[in-house]
Scaffold this active site. Structure first.
Site, mmCIF file in Angstrom:
data_model
loop_
_atom_site.group_PDB
_atom_site.id
_atom_site.type_symbol
_atom_site.label_atom_id
_atom_site.label_comp_id
_atom_site.label_asym_id
_atom_site.label_seq_id
_atom_site.Cartn_x
_atom_site.Cartn_y
_atom_site.Cartn_z
ATOM 1 N N GLY A 76 -99.389 69.040 -34.101
ATOM 2 C CA GLY A 76 -98.581 67.935 -33.582
ATOM 3 C C GLY A 76 -97.781 67.224 -34.643
ATOM 4 O O GLY A 76 -97.275 66.123 -34.393
ATOM 5 N N SER A 77 -97.599 67.836 -35.806
ATOM 6 C CA SER A 77 -96.931 67.145 -36.916
ATOM 7 C C SER A 77 -95.442 66.923 -36.685
ATOM 8 O O SER A 77 -94.819 66.122 -37.391
ATOM 9 C CB SER A 77 -97.135 67.924 -38.219
ATOM 10 N N MET A 78 -94.855 67.633 -35.696
ATOM 11 C CA MET A 78 -93.429 67.461 -35.420
ATOM 12 C C MET A 78 -93.177 66.864 -34.042
ATOM 13 O O MET A 78 -92.058 66.918 -33.518
ATOM 14 C CB MET A 78 -92.703 68.804 -35.560
ATOM 15 N N ASP A 179 -92.119 64.835 -38.325
ATOM 16 C CA ASP A 179 -91.610 63.733 -37.507
ATOM 17 C C ASP A 179 -92.745 62.816 -37.030
ATOM 18 O O ASP A 179 -92.528 61.634 -36.793
ATOM 19 C CB ASP A 179 -90.858 64.272 -36.292
ATOM 20 N N HIS A 180 -93.935 63.380 -36.859
ATOM 21 C CA HIS A 180 -95.107 62.587 -36.485
ATOM 22 C C HIS A 180 -95.848 62.253 -37.788
ATOM 23 O O HIS A 180 -96.834 62.897 -38.143
ATOM 24 C CB HIS A 180 -95.994 63.373 -35.522
#
Length: 238
Positions: A76-78, A179-180
């Site tokens: 979920g890093s993006m 983004d996250h």
């Protein structure tokens, strides 16, 4: 008396014309190609269907090796732009002919020796010679002295960074962030590691251009306008 034989109309009509000779040559060439295909299909187990499948597989292999590559988003890093399980298309030709990643591009790169033994997807925040600083008085990241408004893609509720930093990106490398930000392990987390958290250009596989699956999330990824007013770094090449 002229005794030389004169060609009759029948003689002239019986000779093949130039167009007929060309047609015969083309016909022979076409038959030769057809015979070659027939011999190959006889040699390949499964005949014509197997040959078609083989050609298709070779085409896909070449496409995957040199042009486009599918990539599944692993974390979920993006988010929220790229969600876990999304399938994206990586454009491997984007940086093949002298072009280099630009600020705002979403790229896939090989993290071996820098982030970890895997492929990663992040957003380019700084390129060679850029000075990237966190943060200004309003909590925004600055690049070359210009504050960047990341609100169009930053995960809702996240700050640009809770980790302060002030780095100059070496030539030939990239400074990348997810983004996250609160869920991303990126250049900020490797500032003290070999390479200082920077990713060499040679490790970049390509640019993410499309989300293709699930179909409800199908979209093209465009470079945001957030970096449009960022000035070139002092001493930058090109």
């Amino acid at each position: 008396m002229d005794t030389e034989a004169q060609p009759t109309e029948r003689d002239r009509s019986s000779r093949p014309s130039d167009s007929e000779e060309i047609s015969d040559a083309e016909g022979q060439e076409g038959r030769s190609r057809f015979a070659l295909v027939s011999r190959i299909t006889e040699w390949v187990p499964g005949g014509r269907i197997s040959l078609i499948l083989l050609v298709f597989l070779v085409f896909l292999l070449l496409l995957n090796t040199f042009v486009l590559r599918p990539f599944e988003i692993p974390s979920g890093s993006m988010e929220s732009g790229l969600r876990i399980g999304d399938r994206v298309i990586v454009n491997k030709l984007a940086y093949r002919f002298g072009a280099e990643p630009r600020r705002g591009d979403v790229v896939v790169f090989d993290g071996t020796g820098y982030f970890g033994d895997a492929d990663y997807v992040k957003r380019v925040v700084g390129v060679g010679a850029d000075r990237v600083v966190c943060c200004d008085k309003e909590g925004r990241i600055q690049v070359n002295g210009r504050s960047v408004d990341e609100s169009t893609y930053l995960y809702p509720g996240d700050s640009p960074s809770t980790v302060p930093f002030d780095v100059v990106v070496p030539d030939g490398t990239l400074f990348v962030l997810g983004d996250h930000r609160s869920e991303s392990s990126d250049s900020r987390d490797h500032l003290g590691s070999p390479g200082g958290g920077m990713i060499p250009l040679d490790y970049v596989i390509g640019r993410v251009d499309w989300i293709v699956w699930p179909t409800a999330h199908w979209t093209r990824l465009d470079r945001p306008d957030a970096y449009a007013r960022v000035p070139a770094a002092e001493g930058a090449h090109g």
